[in-house]
Write a protein that holds these residues in place. Sequence first.
Motif, PDB file in Angstrom:
ATOM      1  N   LYS A  27      -7.151  -2.489  -9.993  1.00  0.00           N
ATOM      2  CA  LYS A  27      -6.856  -3.377  -8.870  1.00  0.00           C
ATOM      3  C   LYS A  27      -5.750  -4.350  -9.297  1.00  0.00           C
ATOM      4  CE  LYS A  27     -11.717  -3.285  -7.423  1.00  0.00           C
ATOM      5  NZ  LYS A  27     -12.936  -4.110  -7.203  1.00  0.00           N
ATOM      6  N   VAL A  28      -4.879  -4.663  -8.349  1.00  0.00           N
ATOM      7  CA  VAL A  28      -3.850  -5.669  -8.614  1.00  0.00           C
ATOM      8  C   VAL A  28      -3.904  -6.727  -7.537  1.00  0.00           C
ATOM      9  CG1 VAL A  28      -2.289  -4.164  -9.897  1.00  0.00           C
ATOM     10  CG2 VAL A  28      -2.129  -4.270  -7.413  1.00  0.00           C
ATOM     11  N   LEU A  29      -3.611  -7.958  -7.935  1.00  0.00           N
ATOM     12  CA  LEU A  29      -3.640  -9.097  -7.023  1.00  0.00           C
ATOM     13  C   LEU A  29      -2.209  -9.548  -6.748  1.00  0.00           C
ATOM     14  CD1 LEU A  29      -6.535 -11.231  -8.547  1.00  0.00           C
ATOM     15  CD2 LEU A  29      -6.630  -9.747  -6.527  1.00  0.00           C
ATOM     16  N   ILE A  30      -1.865  -9.624  -5.469  1.00  0.00           N
ATOM     17  CA  ILE A  30      -0.548 -10.055  -5.037  1.00  0.00           C
ATOM     18  C   ILE A  30      -0.736 -11.246  -4.098  1.00  0.00           C
ATOM     19  CG2 ILE A  30       1.625  -9.351  -3.983  1.00  0.00           C
ATOM     20  CD1 ILE A  30       0.897  -7.719  -6.405  1.00  0.00           C
ATOM     21  N   PRO A  31       0.050 -12.305  -4.239  1.00  0.00           N
ATOM     22  CA  PRO A  31      -0.047 -13.408  -3.276  1.00  0.00           C
ATOM     23  C   PRO A  31       0.107 -12.890  -1.854  1.00  0.00           C
ATOM     24  CG  PRO A  31       1.308 -14.061  -5.124  1.00  0.00           C
ATOM     25  CD  PRO A  31       1.022 -12.613  -5.312  1.00  0.00           C
ATOM     26  N   SER A  32      -0.780 -13.272  -0.975  1.00  0.00           N
ATOM     27  CA  SER A  32      -0.818 -12.715   0.380  1.00  0.00           C
ATOM     28  C   SER A  32       0.422 -13.074   1.195  1.00  0.00           C
ATOM     29  CB  SER A  32      -2.069 -13.214   1.118  1.00  0.00           C
ATOM     30  OG  SER A  32      -2.086 -14.629   1.161  1.00  0.00           O
ATOM     31  N   CYS A  33       1.176 -14.080   0.765  1.00  0.00           N
ATOM     32  CA  CYS A  33       2.363 -14.457   1.519  1.00  0.00           C
ATOM     33  C   CYS A  33       3.515 -13.483   1.299  1.00  0.00           C
ATOM     34  CB  CYS A  33       2.803 -15.865   1.120  1.00  0.00           C
ATOM     35  SG  CYS A  33       3.186 -16.036  -0.639  1.00  0.00           S
ATOM     36  N   ASN A  34       3.385 -12.603   0.305  1.00  0.00           N
ATOM     37  CA  ASN A  34       4.458 -11.661   0.004  1.00  0.00           C
ATOM     38  C   ASN A  34       4.193 -10.311   0.651  1.00  0.00           C
ATOM     39  OD1 ASN A  34       4.304 -13.412  -2.826  1.00  0.00           O
ATOM     40  ND2 ASN A  34       6.369 -12.991  -2.080  1.00  0.00           N
ATOM     41  N   GLN A  35       5.260  -9.667   1.115  1.00  0.00           N
ATOM     42  CA  GLN A  35       5.170  -8.323   1.642  1.00  0.00           C
ATOM     43  C   GLN A  35       5.429  -7.345   0.491  1.00  0.00           C
ATOM     44  OE1 GLN A  35       4.303  -7.526   4.769  1.00  0.00           O
ATOM     45  NE2 GLN A  35       4.055  -9.710   5.189  1.00  0.00           N
ATOM     46  N   VAL A  36       4.387  -6.641   0.075  1.00  0.00           N
ATOM     47  CA  VAL A  36       4.484  -5.741  -1.070  1.00  0.00           C
ATOM     48  C   VAL A  36       4.511  -4.304  -0.579  1.00  0.00           C
ATOM     49  CG1 VAL A  36       3.379  -4.968  -3.182  1.00  0.00           C
ATOM     50  CG2 VAL A  36       3.304  -7.368  -2.545  1.00  0.00           C
ATOM     51  N   PHE A  37       5.518  -3.574  -1.026  1.00  0.00           N
ATOM     52  CA  PHE A  37       5.607  -2.164  -0.668  1.00  0.00           C
ATOM     53  C   PHE A  37       4.814  -1.350  -1.674  1.00  0.00           C
ATOM     54  CE2 PHE A  37       7.854   1.931  -1.302  1.00  0.00           C
ATOM     55  CZ  PHE A  37       7.480   2.517  -0.104  1.00  0.00           C
ATOM     56  N   SER A  82      -3.739  -9.997 -12.790  1.00  0.00           N
ATOM     57  CA  SER A  82      -4.480  -8.766 -12.511  1.00  0.00           C
ATOM     58  C   SER A  82      -5.241  -8.272 -13.730  1.00  0.00           C
ATOM     59  CB  SER A  82      -3.511  -7.672 -12.033  1.00  0.00           C
ATOM     60  OG  SER A  82      -2.855  -8.063 -10.840  1.00  0.00           O
ATOM     61  N   ILE A  83      -4.684  -8.469 -14.924  1.00  0.00           N
ATOM     62  CA  ILE A  83      -5.377  -8.063 -16.155  1.00  0.00           C
ATOM     63  C   ILE A  83      -6.677  -8.831 -16.313  1.00  0.00           C
ATOM     64  CG2 ILE A  83      -5.230  -8.173 -18.673  1.00  0.00           C
ATOM     65  CD1 ILE A  83      -2.202  -7.548 -18.346  1.00  0.00           C
ATOM     66  N   LYS A  84      -6.630 -10.129 -16.069  1.00  0.00           N
ATOM     67  CA  LYS A  84      -7.841 -10.943 -16.170  1.00  0.00           C
ATOM     68  C   LYS A  84      -8.833 -10.588 -15.068  1.00  0.00           C
ATOM     69  CE  LYS A  84      -9.282 -15.693 -16.999  1.00  0.00           C
ATOM     70  NZ  LYS A  84      -9.750 -15.389 -18.353  1.00  0.00           N
ATOM     71  N   TYR A  85      -8.320 -10.297 -13.874  1.00  0.00           N
ATOM     72  CA  TYR A  85      -9.185  -9.939 -12.743  1.00  0.00           C
ATOM     73  C   TYR A  85      -9.932  -8.628 -13.000  1.00  0.00           C
ATOM     74  CZ  TYR A  85     -10.521  -9.083  -7.860  1.00  0.00           C
ATOM     75  OH  TYR A  85     -11.214  -8.846  -6.695  1.00  0.00           O
ATOM     76  N   ASN A  86      -9.311  -7.706 -13.747  1.00  0.00           N
ATOM     77  CA  ASN A  86      -9.940  -6.413 -14.051  1.00  0.00           C
ATOM     78  C   ASN A  86     -10.733  -6.415 -15.356  1.00  0.00           C
ATOM     79  OD1 ASN A  86      -8.831  -3.996 -12.125  1.00  0.00           O
ATOM     80  ND2 ASN A  86      -7.289  -5.612 -12.310  1.00  0.00           N
ATOM     81  N   ASN A  87     -10.775  -7.562 -16.038  1.00  0.00           N
ATOM     82  CA  ASN A  87     -11.531  -7.698 -17.290  1.00  0.00           C
ATOM     83  C   ASN A  87     -11.073  -6.705 -18.364  1.00  0.00           C
ATOM     84  OD1 ASN A  87     -13.253  -9.772 -16.241  1.00  0.00           O
ATOM     85  ND2 ASN A  87     -14.429  -8.184 -15.172  1.00  0.00           N
ATOM     86  N   VAL A  88      -9.767  -6.538 -18.480  1.00  0.00           N
ATOM     87  CA  VAL A  88      -9.234  -5.638 -19.511  1.00  0.00           C
ATOM     88  C   VAL A  88      -8.278  -6.386 -20.437  1.00  0.00           C
ATOM     89  CG1 VAL A  88      -9.496  -3.503 -18.177  1.00  0.00           C
ATOM     90  CG2 VAL A  88      -7.418  -4.883 -17.913  1.00  0.00           C
ATOM     91  N   ASP A  89      -8.431  -7.715 -20.511  1.00  0.00           N
ATOM     92  CA  ASP A  89      -7.526  -8.492 -21.357  1.00  0.00           C
ATOM     93  C   ASP A  89      -7.733  -8.227 -22.838  1.00  0.00           C
ATOM     94  OD1 ASP A  89      -9.999  -9.562 -20.979  1.00  0.00           O
ATOM     95  OD2 ASP A  89      -9.339 -11.648 -20.847  1.00  0.00           O
TER      96      ASP A  89
END
Length: 619
Positions: free
Chosen positions: A49-59, A261-268
Amino acid sequence: MSDDTENLTIPVNRNPMDTLTSTTKKINGVKNVDIDGETFSELSEGQGKVLIPSCNQVFYNPVQEFNRDISITVLRLFASQFMQEKNTSRKRKRQQISKSAEAEKSHEKKLASTSSENNGAVHHSTDLSHPMDVTESSDDASHVEYPLQNSGLWGGHDAENRRNNISSMVASQKTIENEINTLQATQETVEDTLNSRQSPEPVVTWQVPKVGVQDEKGLRILEALAATGLRSIRYAKEIPGVKEIIANDLSQQAVECMKRSIKYNNVDHLVTASHGDASLLLYTNRGRGCGEQFDVIDLDPYGSPHLFLDGAVQAVSEGGLLLVTCTDMAVLCGNSPDTCHAKYGATSFKTKGCHEVALRIALQCLESHANRYGRYIEPLLSLSADFYIRLAVRVRSSALKVKESYAKVGMMYRCVGCDVITTSPLGNIIVDGRSVKHRLTRAPPVQDLCEHCDSKHEIGGPIWLGPLHNQSFLDGMLSMLEGGGGHVFTRPLGTHRRIMGVVQMMREELQDVPLYYVHDRLCQVAGVTVGKLARFKSALLNAGYRVSSSHCHKTSIKTDAPAKVVWDVVRAHERTEPALRMRADTGAPGCILLNKPSSTEVSRQLVQGALKEARKFFC
């Protein structure tokens, strides 16, 4: 940055995320995640999983999921094979050490025995009042007296000289005794070492560790162009036997996104975000006192990877894996021959079979870069899919293999009328017993005009003429995919079915036949109605030749039949479906080709299995 999440414009977020408390809701297939009062868009793929700020339009391009899934499949199998090879190498080194110690022990025994004999043969008195007592010093008086007389001990009347000579002999005796003691001590040390090695610790074969657990003897992986780090996160959560993954990117915004995202996925504990230039990172990890090499290097850039290949072939460890993606297919497929030559050192053709040409140009480019440093490549898998090609090659070192590389690459000669491509290696290796001769190829393999349609030729290349895949590696991939990975992999890959079909098609390809024909293009040149592909392949099989498809094209025909036989089959088909319009155009290549006499007896009787089952998985 990579194709993982393109066109990112992510603001820098420096807030620590020590405590993650989140609530989620699904909006149009993308989850919105609230973390400590800040909203992010969560993109999920596989187990990452990756976390992107919701204000950005990510392709986010879902087509790339297949790229990542097949890379994970390759790495799962490679990790097992690579670690087993390492253990085998360690076992061989132990055996060599044991043999060396045994030889050393035998040699020391001989030295000790020889020294003991020499010491027992020379006994002399050290008492000045009794300068020579033969009965006490030796049983052989003549043996003792001979060297003493030669030494001049009794040759003069000067007592001082006698004392000096005797003192010299005493010192010599003490030196011999010290050497004997040293040899005996060395022998005891060797015996103790051998006794300790007679019962060595059992060699533990590599056991597949749990996914997500750090393995100190596992793989060091570099994703040089990581973007959001989705690929690295998936590697950490879906591949066992990983020691460390470095996710690098030149963009500071992308690095901040990766850290989050690395911290969010617990793979640091496995993945480290790196901010820097990819080429510099590769050059500073070339080994031999310049950093530590990587076991796996993944290059997935926008367009061509040519800027990073020189550093990559140096930074990968012995027998390590290079994963390379090329997305500049317009260049590789002949739209810009000048650009292709500038980036890859070869020129391409704009033909129906251009996708395999693209694979072979990229492999030739990798081989060329590796050869400059005494290394060579072994392709495990070469994939053409969607809008890109993906290569998985192992890199090894051998001066002898590097010398043989020029026989693995060659030039292409394409007829502009009928599209037939003839290949010719740059050189040949002739082996006659113990004699090995390297010779250049003589003369072009084609005439001025095409023998089939009387048209001119174009020259392209050089391209890789060796196998595109490793058959045993493909067998291992199929076995692993069919078995589901046992207890190690709990979830199937999202594109599991497609991977199975493509790998099966690769497995069925003729590995010793470079390039392929396209069925509808053959019929187009002759101006005939496109017939059934199964009957066309059956005709070649009935004529005694091998036939397969290529994963690069649905209607491909890869065969070891000469081009003349292929056109004989086309002429046989034209007799059942007359090409009246083409025959009327007397100057066209197709008309000339149809009027050529046939020399092959063609049977179009359908052969069972002419079309393999894998085709129905191809998409």
